[in-house]
Each structure stands twice: as structure tokens, then as C-alpha cells.
Design a protein around this motif. Sequence first.
Motif, mmCIF file in Angstrom:
data_model
loop_
_atom_site.group_PDB
_atom_site.id
_atom_site.type_symbol
_atom_site.label_atom_id
_atom_site.label_comp_id
_atom_site.label_asym_id
_atom_site.label_seq_id
_atom_site.Cartn_x
_atom_site.Cartn_y
_atom_site.Cartn_z
ATOM 1 N N ILE A 160 56.698 9.699 29.748
ATOM 2 C CA ILE A 160 57.998 9.918 29.101
ATOM 3 C C ILE A 160 58.960 8.897 29.693
ATOM 4 N N VAL A 161 59.505 8.016 28.855
ATOM 5 C CA VAL A 161 60.394 6.962 29.322
ATOM 6 C C VAL A 161 61.743 7.059 28.614
ATOM 7 N N CYS B 119 49.722 4.735 31.477
ATOM 8 C CA CYS B 119 49.817 5.732 30.414
ATOM 9 C C CYS B 119 48.860 5.453 29.252
ATOM 10 N N ASP B 120 48.313 6.529 28.701
ATOM 11 C CA ASP B 120 47.522 6.445 27.469
ATOM 12 C C ASP B 120 48.431 6.590 26.253
ATOM 13 N N GLU B 121 49.380 7.517 26.354
ATOM 14 C CA GLU B 121 50.392 7.701 25.304
ATOM 15 C C GLU B 121 51.768 7.611 25.937
ATOM 16 N N VAL B 122 52.744 7.210 25.140
ATOM 17 C CA VAL B 122 54.122 7.081 25.617
ATOM 18 C C VAL B 122 55.064 7.772 24.637
ATOM 19 N N MET B 123 55.997 8.548 25.204
ATOM 20 C CA MET B 123 57.055 9.178 24.421
ATOM 21 C C MET B 123 58.388 8.625 24.915
ATOM 22 N N VAL B 124 59.175 8.090 24.003
ATOM 23 C CA VAL B 124 60.468 7.497 24.348
ATOM 24 C C VAL B 124 61.567 8.486 23.981
ATOM 25 N N MET B 125 62.471 8.769 24.957
ATOM 26 C CA MET B 125 63.551 9.720 24.715
ATOM 27 C C MET B 125 64.914 9.064 24.840
ATOM 28 N N GLN B 126 65.852 9.537 24.023
ATOM 29 C CA GLN B 126 67.246 9.098 24.087
ATOM 30 C C GLN B 126 68.139 10.287 23.731
ATOM 31 N N PHE B 127 69.110 10.579 24.579
ATOM 32 C CA PHE B 127 70.055 11.676 24.341
ATOM 33 C C PHE B 127 69.345 12.991 24.019
ATOM 34 N N PRO C 223 50.367 5.956 20.943
ATOM 35 C CA PRO C 223 49.568 5.268 21.953
ATOM 36 C C PRO C 223 50.401 4.229 22.697
ATOM 37 N N ALA C 224 50.174 4.110 24.012
ATOM 38 C CA ALA C 224 50.989 3.204 24.831
ATOM 39 C C ALA C 224 50.929 1.776 24.303
ATOM 40 N N ALA C 225 49.736 1.310 23.935
ATOM 41 C CA ALA C 225 49.587 -0.061 23.456
ATOM 42 C C ALA C 225 50.427 -0.306 22.209
ATOM 43 N N GLN C 226 50.535 0.710 21.358
ATOM 44 C CA GLN C 226 51.312 0.565 20.126
ATOM 45 C C GLN C 226 52.814 0.612 20.406
ATOM 46 N N VAL C 227 53.248 1.617 21.160
ATOM 47 C CA VAL C 227 54.689 1.804 21.397
ATOM 48 C C VAL C 227 55.279 0.646 22.204
ATOM 49 N N LEU C 228 54.543 0.162 23.220
ATOM 50 C CA LEU C 228 55.090 -0.856 24.106
ATOM 51 C C LEU C 228 54.843 -2.283 23.615
ATOM 52 N N SER C 229 53.854 -2.474 22.746
ATOM 53 C CA SER C 229 53.581 -3.822 22.221
ATOM 54 C C SER C 229 54.201 -4.046 20.845
#
Length: 549
Positions: free
Chosen positions: A316-317, A491-499, A507-513
Motif C-alpha cells: 500500500i503506497v 511487492c506482487d501487487e500494489v494498491m495506491v491510496m490518496q485521501f 500487479p506491481a509490474a503494471q501499476v509501477l511501470s
Amino acid sequence: MTSSNLLEITDLRIALNGEADKQVVKGLNMMIEPGQTMCLVGESGSGKSLTALATMGLLPKVLSPISGSIKLKGENLLATSSGRMRDLRATAMSMIFQEPMTALNPVARVGQQIEEVLEFHSDLSQSARRKRTLEMMEAVHLPDIEKMYRSFPHQLSGGQRQRIMIAMALIMRPQLLIADEPTTALDVTTQAQILELIRELREQQGSSVLFITHDMGVVAEIADDVTVLKLGEVMETQPVDSLLRHPQTDYTRDLLRAVPSQVPRAPREGGTGQTVLETIDLCKTYGGGGLFIKSREVKAAQDVSLKLMQGRTLGIVGESGSGKSTVARCIMRLIDPTSGSIVVGGQDIASMSQKALQPERKKLQIVFQDPMRSLNPRIEIGQSIIEGPLNFGVPRKQALERARELLELVGLPASAVDRFPHQFSGGQRQRIAIARALAMDPDVLVADEAVSALDVSVQAQVLDLLAELQERFGLGILFITHDLGVAAQICDEVMVMQFGRVVEYGPAAQVLSDPQQDYTKALIAAAPGRHWDFANFRPFAEAQAATGG
């Protein structure tokens, strides 16, 4: 012949109790020219902060310079009286500390604390001091400066408190600014803003900067030259581009290779196993007022749904205040969610009473950012590790034997069970915290900024340890972080949070790339050193050109 250097440190040696055989800084030489930014890098215990404190005349009594000189515009600070040093601080040199909450007075308004510097070091009238303070607060890009002036430190965010420290340090326009790890605990966007602010004010005021850090990404962003320290000795000094491309020592090469890459690791197989944690529309709202009080509701988490599989890591980032830690604390039931479900081992624990929750707690364990605050300083670490198992009926002898096994598993000697937390380094304490969590044989390990305060080399060791333990025990890890490089590597999966809301999840590769949301793109763009392939000592652009990418 006079030197053109603003700061010149020659053969500086600092020793414990002044004893020559207990040197902690060993013959350091360093020069800073007017307008230059010098980065001083190295692991904890390398002597970085001691060098800064010696320059400011703030060394504790048990440590003292036993030889050498520190010259500021030709004046040897080690031979200067305490009265003269008081005059030089703020006017000729000043310092930004790593943790502003420990440097700011908690019971004084921040505007008055900045103004106090002018009161001691200038003859300005009270109205002129206030005007100058407000101008400086505006210069460091604080919002609503009149309100900020009247605020107390606890009412500000971490980034705002650091801006107050910068305003305080620069209000007398010193020629030398010493910044001691000023961005370590900040999220990537706030960190980028602070680095840009220091660069901007350096250009406006013509100050030189001695920037102390262990983050090579920050070095790549802000440094002109770099001095690398190891155990009090200078390993090398080079211009930043030369050092990043052609490090001269194995130690520097190891520091660079330890920087977590922003390029996500190759996806791991899996993800079809048992679900060990799931949240459905999890919400947490603070405030709401009372009978005669109307207060603003703060939705710290809104409709957060996630799924963690056995043996996988979900990151969770987001920025500070995005709701990352709120979600983690709700999952751990350290705070009660307002609504939604938290499913662990098939049980919805979101609304369970504390008594009903007791048997379920062993399935969930947490590792906090600062192990020194979560370990009891008055009891041996062995007692801390066995406390949980004892509460669940495990015999003391069996629990202690397991504690010894776990300490060896996390890379510490079994004999360490009888030692106290203060007898270990920060990285070792974090290993102890991990061992304590594993003592409960959990299904889910929540790591809340568990490596953010560690050196890059120690950070890499702890991340490797978590990966090994995950493979061995099949742990599901919920990893809370503001460091996108760390997220990319673990991370294998990433969830991005705001407010408080989820803005992107996959998937981490998809969200971060290949991020789809503007907020995620902004986070990635703010990451320090994102253009450098540190492990291969070249910018990513050159690597892509070499492969035709």
C-alpha cells in the motif's frame, strides 16, 4: 595564501572520552566551495552526523576532537570560544535536523520560534522581526502564513514542520547550511518538494550546503560532489556524476547496488492460493461532533477493498495522510473501523468484541516503523519475544527455545535473548521485531514502514530476510511504504491510496511501470534518483540506448 573554500576540514579526528584508541572519526578531510552542495554519505555509525555536530560545536561531552581543524572562511571553529560559536550559529552557519519534532519547542508557536533567531542575532524591532519571519515562511512555500505563524508544531504535517526548520535555519542568510537527513521520514512528493526548496534557497541566498544522507537517490538529485564515509574514514570524494558512474571502492559500489530499483521485479508465479486477508468496503471516519459541538468529519479510509493471498506481498503506497497506516491499524484492530468487513481465516473480525477477537489475534502480527518504540526498553528481548506465546498458553521453556531459534533465523545469535533493546543497532532491533511477530506463527504479517528509517544496505538485508521468511512460512505480507523502489522490489501487487481512497490497484509490474492514474504518475515522477540504474552505474536512458529500447 588564503583558501577560497568556505568550509575546510583537515585531518579531523573525534574520539570517545578523548582517547586516541577510541576514534570514531579518523582523519577526515573535506572542502566545500561557496555555492556548492556536498553530500556526506555512509551507513549509520560512519561519522556523518558527528562531523556535522563538530562543525556546529554541538558534540556531546563524551565525544571530542583530538586533532585537526574545521575552518569556516579561514576561522578555526575548534579553537573558537563558546561565545563566538553562538554568534556564528544562525548568522554564518546553521543546521536542519532530521526530526523537527525533537528540535522544535512543542509548547511555543512556530512563528515565535523562527522570530526568536532574529531576536538573538539582530537588532530589528519586534514588528520588523515579525515581517521578516512571515516573508521567510512564504519563501519556504508554507500555505496561509498568518495561520501557520500562530500554529504549534503538533498542528503541522511532517513536511510543514521541516519547512519551519528550514525557515529557521535560513532566516539569517547563513553562508553554510548543514542538512542532517532532512528528508528521511518524508513521503516521495514531500521529499521532492523539500529538495527543490533547498536547491532554490541555495541559489537565491548563495549558501553552500553540507547534505548528510544515506539515500543515494537523494544524492543523485541534489549533490555537486560526494564524500563517502565508512566507520569514520573517507572512502572517496568525487563529483556526483563521476561517483555514480565510476565508484572507486567496493564499499561505494555496495552502497549503490543496495539502492532498491524503481523497475519492478519480474512477476512471481502464484496468486491462486488461499486468501489469508480480505477487506470489503472498509471505512474509518474520525470526528462528527457531539451534542453541542459541530466538528468536521475526516474520512481517513473510504471503501477500501483488498485481497491478500498466502505467500504474496501486497504493497500500500501513497503520501502521508493517504490512509495507508489507518487501513493497517484497522486490519490489526488497533483502531475500530467505522464500517466494512475484515476477513481473516474465514472470520469477519471487523466488529468482533475484544474478547471474541483474542483467539484471532495470533493470525495477524505487525512490525512497526520504529522498533525502539515497540520494544520494552526495560526487559530483555527474549522476554519480549515470548510474551505473546505465553499469553496463548505456551510453556515458558518451550517459548524461550523457540525465541532462540527465531533469533538465529533472523540473523542474530541465540544468546541475544538476555540482552536489552538499546544494545542493538536499528537494523538488529527491526530483526528482533520480526522475530517477535513470527513467534505467533501468523498467517499475515503487516509491515508498517518497517524499513523506511534504515540505511540502504541494512534495508536491503531486512527486505531479503522478509522474502526468505515468506518463502519458508508462506506468509501473506501487507507492506505499507512511501518508497516506490522498495515497493517495486518486494511487492506482487500494489494498491495506491490518496485521501483515504484507492486510486489504483493491480500487479506491481503494471501499476509501477504503466500507471493509469495521474496521482500514481506523480508519485513515480517524484521518486529521487528515478533516472539512475544504480546497480549498473549508469542512467536508465543510456541502458535503454545500449539495448535499443
